[in-house]
Design a protein around this motif. Sequence first.
Motif, PDB file in Angstrom:
ATOM      1  N   HIS A 154       0.840  -1.192   0.000  1.00  0.00           N
ATOM      2  CA  HIS A 154       0.000   0.000   0.000  1.00  0.00           C
ATOM      3  C   HIS A 154       0.882   1.251   0.000  1.00  0.00           C
ATOM      4  O   HIS A 154       1.983   1.255   0.573  1.00  0.00           O
ATOM      5  N   THR A 195       3.451   9.474  -3.985  1.00  0.00           N
ATOM      6  CA  THR A 195       2.183   8.774  -3.775  1.00  0.00           C
ATOM      7  C   THR A 195       1.058   9.709  -3.346  1.00  0.00           C
ATOM      8  O   THR A 195      -0.110   9.385  -3.572  1.00  0.00           O
ATOM      9  N   MET A 199      -2.569   9.264  -5.008  1.00  0.00           N
ATOM     10  CA  MET A 199      -3.752   8.972  -4.202  1.00  0.00           C
ATOM     11  C   MET A 199      -4.782  10.092  -4.269  1.00  0.00           C
ATOM     12  O   MET A 199      -5.960   9.869  -3.966  1.00  0.00           O
ATOM     13  N   LEU A 238      -8.769   2.841  -3.974  1.00  0.00           N
ATOM     14  CA  LEU A 238      -7.770   3.391  -4.889  1.00  0.00           C
ATOM     15  C   LEU A 238      -7.897   2.845  -6.302  1.00  0.00           C
ATOM     16  O   LEU A 238      -7.614   3.553  -7.275  1.00  0.00           O
TER      17      LEU A 238
END
Length: 277
Positions: A154, A195, A199, A238
């Motif tokens: 993750h 990230t 995201m 996601l």
Amino acid sequence: MTWKTTIAEQRGTATTLLLAGLLLAGCASVPTTHVYRSTTGSVAYTRIGSGQPTVVLQAGLGDGKAAWAPLVSRLSPRYTVLAYDRPGYGDSADSTLPRDPCSVAVALHALLHAEGLSPPYVLVGHSLGGLYQYAYAQLYPQEVAGLVLVDATHPRHWQHMQAEVPTSAHMVEVLRATRFSAVMRREFDQQAECTDKLMAQAPLALPAKVLTRTDYDLYERGAFERMVKVDEQDWLRLTGARQVEPVAGSGHYIQRDKPEAVVAAIDALAAQAKAGR
């Protein structure tokens, strides 16, 4: 300016060598069939098969293309399959390029297009490689037919471990300092870079499968396992996948323990791509 090997020159010999290699040592390795060379270095990869869509395999931290040995011979009769060694692993020379998920995805994009592999792709990623494939899908969604996450890392894995499972985080820090190679340390240290941008984007609007393990080592049970299971559910947000799919009897290397489950997930997404859905 880049240079590349030509498929026409190497297809017959490369395929023969690869199939021979997969029959040795219990399919423990995936021989290099091609080398992509550019101004930033050389990357070794295996390309086998001729079907569509192209299946692109991305290994996890510390692993090269050999991590996919149980899958390559199963997939190649139906698809074009590419598995590669990121710089610093396997047969690929190291480089000083950034190793954050977005940079890894951009480098893979350059390799695929320079070597004449046309989209759409079914992207398959194990562990940290799953995070890298998620980054590719967010950066180049028009090129992706589907995404298979294989016990994927993750985007907030390390942050959550430090906050929620400090004992495990300390163990990882010791391993990083004493056992990780230089390239592993770079990938580990940069795993969360970029990230936030990924995201913040809308969930992926493409077919996705989230495969997870069911077996944890004794030292992983408890707080660490609970943390991972929460992160697994967040992959649904996601990616837009419908459900998490635990693969019974598998540890972290699902492609080794239950390769048929990974193949089935790829087949399902490939079928959707061929149907135009």
